[in-house]
Design an enzyme around this catalytic site. Structure first.
Site, PDB file in Angstrom:
ATOM      1  CG  ASP A  11     -43.652  37.788  14.317  1.00  0.00           C
ATOM      2  OD1 ASP A  11     -42.857  36.904  14.705  1.00  0.00           O
ATOM      3  OD2 ASP A  11     -44.827  37.734  14.311  1.00  0.00           O
ATOM      4  CD  GLU A  71     -40.943  35.533  17.989  1.00  0.00           C
ATOM      5  OE1 GLU A  71     -41.209  35.696  19.115  1.00  0.00           O
ATOM      6  OE2 GLU A  71     -41.578  35.319  17.094  1.00  0.00           O
ATOM      7  CG  ASP A 143     -48.423  38.501  11.679  1.00  0.00           C
ATOM      8  OD1 ASP A 143     -47.708  37.407  12.308  1.00  0.00           O
ATOM      9  OD2 ASP A 143     -49.332  38.318  10.962  1.00  0.00           O
TER      10      ASP A 143
END
Length: 170
Positions: A11, A71, A143
């Site tokens: 992420d 992502e 996160d």
């Protein structure tokens, strides 16, 4: 006999870059590790990107994943923040690619759909489903949890990717 596939989900973020490592074998998922690589906000941008690079490189070296998933990010609140996030995302893709890993990308809605069943949802729903899917999962903060969700999304989608590659080469 199949071997488990180790996947790292990332992420991206300039302040905090979450990572999560899982193993998948068939339909089963197993938690391996998760955490966050941070950069020092008082340092210049180049130094912060180096911190992210070095931290993610250590994680990839320590856990030896077979595949990676990152992502995708969209426009942030302002152009400068979006550009900085894009640079951090570049590091998040570069590190596993330099390690020889295939890097897949997933939109945030696809990640949520893979984990909670719908494309829109709250962070708490993701946390709850992570604990259901992998009861031994440990994550500190959003996160790391998001990174685990990205890895799970890839675990669910990687078979389809391989089938599409086989059909495309036929």
């Amino acid at each position: 006999m199949q071997n488990a596939i180790r996947i790292i989900g990332i992420d991206p973020g300039l302040r905090r870059c979450g990572w999560g490592v899982i193993e998948t074998l068939g339909n089963s998922l197993r938690f391996v590790a998760s955490g966050t690589v941070t950069s020092d906000g008082d340092m210049d941008l180049a130094s912060r990107l180096c911190q992210l690079h070095d931290g993610l490189s250590e994680v990839v070296h320590a856990y030896q994943p077979h595949e990676a998933a990152v992502e995708q990010t969209f426009v942030n609140k302002d152009a400068v923040a979006t550009l900085k996030l894009g640079q951090a995302r570049g590091i998040a893709m570069l590190v596993p690619a330099r390690a020889g890993l295939r890097v897949a990308e997933y939109a945030p809605n696809a990640v949520k759909k893979a984990v909670i069943g719908v494309g829109h949802g709250e962070k708490q729903q993701i946390h709850m489903m992570l604990k259901i899917l992998m009861p031994k999962a440990e994550f500190k903060g959003n996160d790391a949890a998001d990174a685990l969700a990205i890895a799970i999304c890839h675990a669910h989608n990687r078979g389809g990717d391989r089938m599409r590659q086989v059909l495309a080469s036929a």
